[in-house]
Design an enzyme around this catalytic site. Structure first.
Site, PDB file in Angstrom:
ATOM      1  N   ASP A  42       1.115  -1.263   0.292  1.00  0.00           N
ATOM      2  CA  ASP A  42       0.069   0.069   0.296  1.00  0.00           C
ATOM      3  C   ASP A  42       1.173   1.265  -0.011  1.00  0.00           C
ATOM      4  OD1 ASP A  42      -2.249   1.604   0.305  1.00  0.00           O
ATOM      5  OD2 ASP A  42      -2.535   1.149   2.011  1.00  0.00           O
ATOM      6  N   ASP A 272      -2.147   5.446  -5.413  1.00  0.00           N
ATOM      7  CA  ASP A 272      -2.095   4.910  -4.339  1.00  0.00           C
ATOM      8  C   ASP A 272      -2.197   3.174  -4.738  1.00  0.00           C
ATOM      9  OD1 ASP A 272      -2.897   3.364  -1.847  1.00  0.00           O
ATOM     10  OD2 ASP A 272      -5.017   4.321  -2.146  1.00  0.00           O
TER      11      ASP A 272
END
Length: 387
Positions: A42, A272
């Site tokens: 992430d 992201d």
């Protein structure tokens, strides 16, 4: 889950990625205190955490559930079984994600290894309370964003966590740089688009390279731009007295048919890997989705644009630093758990107000190699060759 292997070359370390949850998440193996677990990769958060063995599971409303309901891929990380784990007393880990998931609990230090890159005394969360919509594979998360986005607080009561008692710490890759474990102060990510749609494991879906570049073919279309900082008090992007949280880029324009009639520039857009879809300003999403043939339809209740699975997706490119980075139309139509129902890869992220964060997720990232230099605070985007 198939074992994921990394290789080492001149202090550059590469971890192989796999897909889970119908390829909506990208995972790699993380070893902490000699115990190995698949974890979500992430770039939209900073904490490394593993759910603690014996954790309590809750739904998103905070009601107790069975441990199985959280959908972790294991019973959790055993701090007592690790010979290198050290408690961090009188503090707590507390984090909430955009989809409503949350975790809290103790904090500690341990030896952490990813793709052959090993650091010692890495601070990490070991949450013993979790509200998690798991994929049945992962047991935690590898956060790769900036230290000021970490989630440890100077209180033993996670409900009392606040900006006033926030204790930022070095995420995994920052620790690796400070311990001189990598040659270069950047990491690079190449996410492959899904191949099999396997609900639990889709191996060999890309690479996470620490200190180097992933082994994928790229074009000469590349640009390096500053990572945008934020004003600490307002959370609005700024160029003065900045703090760094996300990997935010200044988007010159989102380019598609009739996009010139819109104001499509945005400097609060993050890259992201932890988000599947693109979430862009309302007018951009609305006008782009009108270009599908047949047109996408917006479901007010679910807040999503749905498309026919055999629709033709319009061309879409992102202008970063004066270079256009096209998104393959295959990435703009995503199947759901119902193979006959599809959604658009570009969704409504809200009105373009200064404090609204927009996201270029995996739909965009399938098409580029993203290189994050956390010392120079620069991001390089390189177009991948068609694959």
């Amino acid at each position: 889950m198939t074992s994921l292997r990394g290789h080492v070359s001149s202090n550059n370390f590469t971890a192989v990625l796999a897909g889970s949850d119908f390829d909506q998440e990208y995972l790699t193996n993380i070893t902490v205190g000699g115990q190995t677990f698949p974890a979500i990769v992430d770039t939209g958060s900073s904490d490394t955490w593993l759910v603690k063995k014996g954790f309590g599971c809750f739904d998103l409303d905070g009601d107790p559930q069975s441990e199985k309901s959280c959908g972790f891929g294991s019973s959790g990380f055993s701090t007592t079984a690790s010979k290198t784990f050290e408690k961090f007393p009188d503090v707590s880990f507390n984090i909430s994600y955009g989809d409503g998931e949350f975790l809290s609990g103790p904090v500690g230090f341990d030896t952490v290894s990813v793709g052959g890159l090993k650091v010692t005394q890495q601070e990490l969360g070991t949450p013993d309370l979790a509200a998690w919509n798991g994929d049945g594979v992962n047991s935690g998360l590898l956060g790769l964003a900036y230290p000021d986005l970490t989630s440890v607080y100077n209180t033993t009561d996670p409900t009392k966590a606040s900006d006033a008692n926030h204790i930022p710490y070095d995420p995994f890759f920052t620790t690796a740089i400070k311990q001189s474990k990598v040659t270069n102060p950047y990491f690079s990510i190449a996410l492959n688009r899904p191949s099999s749609g396997n609900p639990t494991n889709d191996p060999n879906l890309g690479f996470l390279a620490f200190g180097g570049m992933p082994p994928v073919a790229v074009s000469k279309n590349a640009v390096t731009v500053p990572i945008q900082g934020y004003a600490a008090k307002t959370g609005v992007p700024t160029t003065k007295n900045v703090v760094y949280w996300f990997y935010t880029v200044d988007v010159a324009a989102f380019v598609f048919t009739d996009s010139t009639s819109l104001s499509t520039a945005n400097n609060n857009t993050i890259l992201d890997t932890g988000t599947t879809l693109n979430y862009l300003p309302t007018d951009v999403a609305k006008n782009y989705n009108a270009g599908f043939k047949p047109k996408a339809t917006f479901d007010e209740e679910q807040g999503l644009y749905f498309v026919a699975c055999n629709a033709t997706a319009p061309v879409f490119s992102v202008n970063i630093g004066g270079k256009l980075f096209p998104i393959d139309p295959r990435d703009q139509i995503l199947t759901t758990n119902d193979e006959n129902v599809c959604i658009s890869g570009t969704q409504d992220g809200g009105e373009a107000t200064p404090d609204t964060v927009f996201i270029l997720g995996d739909v965009f990232l399938h098409n580029v190699v993203s290189t994050f230099n956390i010392e120079a605070n620069q991001l390089t985007v390189t177009q991948r060759n068609e694959y």
